[in-house]
Design a protein around this motif. Structure first.
Motif: not given
Length: 292
Positions: A71-74, A219-224, A243-252, A285-289
């Motif tokens: 489950d990868i987003e971003g 690159i801000d990565v959230t793993l769960a 299940r592997v959850v990866v959320r990616v945010r690209v920050l300036p 984000m982790l709370k929601e996951i």
């Protein structure tokens, strides 16, 4: 069957790591003998290719032996020829396998900041040294009071390592919490976050001080691992990773991360506030996951 898989997968990972490390070290020996920076950069690219093969084999083992739902987003606009600072929460040894599997074809192969003790781990330490990964010595406040001459050595180590990264695209990885998360550590430090340890800003500031102008993005990565909370690495080796959850945010790389962290106290407070906000967003984000 699970324990049979544990033994087989552990052996395969060890063999893959040993072979990859020996190849990388052979390239490092050749690199030392090469006469020009351009040729040395080519050798570094070859070592990164060997690490890419290591990551590819591990990804294959993970796919074959585990019924993983990814489950990868971003992070769609990342590129292989960029310079990035990657920050992530840290749950398990599984994180390294997952990060390399997810990003091996999207960004330059990651360079991890490692504890100095890992230098002496067979194959792993040798291979990471050959890949120019920095090994950091962590001193307690009490130790630094007794040995003030050691203060600032981490920054010097970071600068020396990052100098080598300036000549070819690189991803520098920083686990901002400084250690793997577990409930005992969370309680011991009285973390205000539900699923994270408090971020330590110093290591990230070291890297930005050495290479900040060259990084294109953070690159801000959230793993769960929502179904494998207790022992994700063991579960992965036993074929139980679901299940592997990866959320990616690209920050300036902007004014929030561009300043003199070590001598400008107002900027230091601003940077810590910014990182605290990033970590608060990650916790939400982790709370929601985990809720889903």
């Amino acid at each position: 069957m699970s324990y049979f898989l544990l033994i087989i997968n552990a052996l395969l990972v060890i063999v893959n790591t040993a072979i990859s490390s020996l190849i990388i070290c052979a390239i490092a020996v050749i690199k030392v003998l090469l006469p020009t920076p351009k040729l040395k950069a080519r050798a570094t690219q070859m070592a990164d290719k060997a690490m890419w093969m290591w990551a590819t084999v591990n990804a294959g083992l993970l796919a074959v032996s585990n019924p993983v739902q990814w489950d990868i987003e971003g992070g769609e606009d990342l590129k292989k020829d960029g310079w990035y600072l990657l920050i992530s929460n840290h749950l398990s040894w599984t994180d390294i396998v997952v990060l390399c599997s997810v990003f091996k074809d999207r960004i330059p192969m990651p360079k991890f900041f490692l504890k100095h003790q890992l230098l002496y781990v067979p194959f792993v330490g040798m291979g990471c040294w050959a890949l120019d990964m920095p090994f950091m010595r962590r001193y307690s406040r009490e130790y630094l009071l007794r040995h003030p001459e050691k203060r600032g050595q981490d920054l010097q180590t970071t600068r020396r390592s990052c100098e080598k990264f300036k000549f070819h695209p690189t991803t520098v990885v920083n686990y901002v919490e400084g250690t793997r998360f577990d409930v005992r550590k969370q309680q011991a430090v009285r973390s205000s976050y539900q699923h994270l340890l408090p971020p330590k800003s110093g290591g990230m500031a070291y890297t930005l001080a050495a290479m900040g102008e060259q990084f294109e993005n953070i690159i801000d990565v959230t793993l769960a691992y929502p179904d494998n909370l207790e022992k994700p690495f063991r579960d992965m080796l036993m074929g139980r990773m679901k299940r592997v959850v990866v959320r990616v945010r690209v920050l300036p790389v902007d004014e929030n991360v561009s300043g003199d962290y070590f001598n400008d106290k107002p900027y230091k407070r601003q940077f810590q506030q910014w990182l605290g906000d990033v970590w608060q967003d990650k916790d939400e984000m982790l709370k929601e996951i985990y809720k889903s």
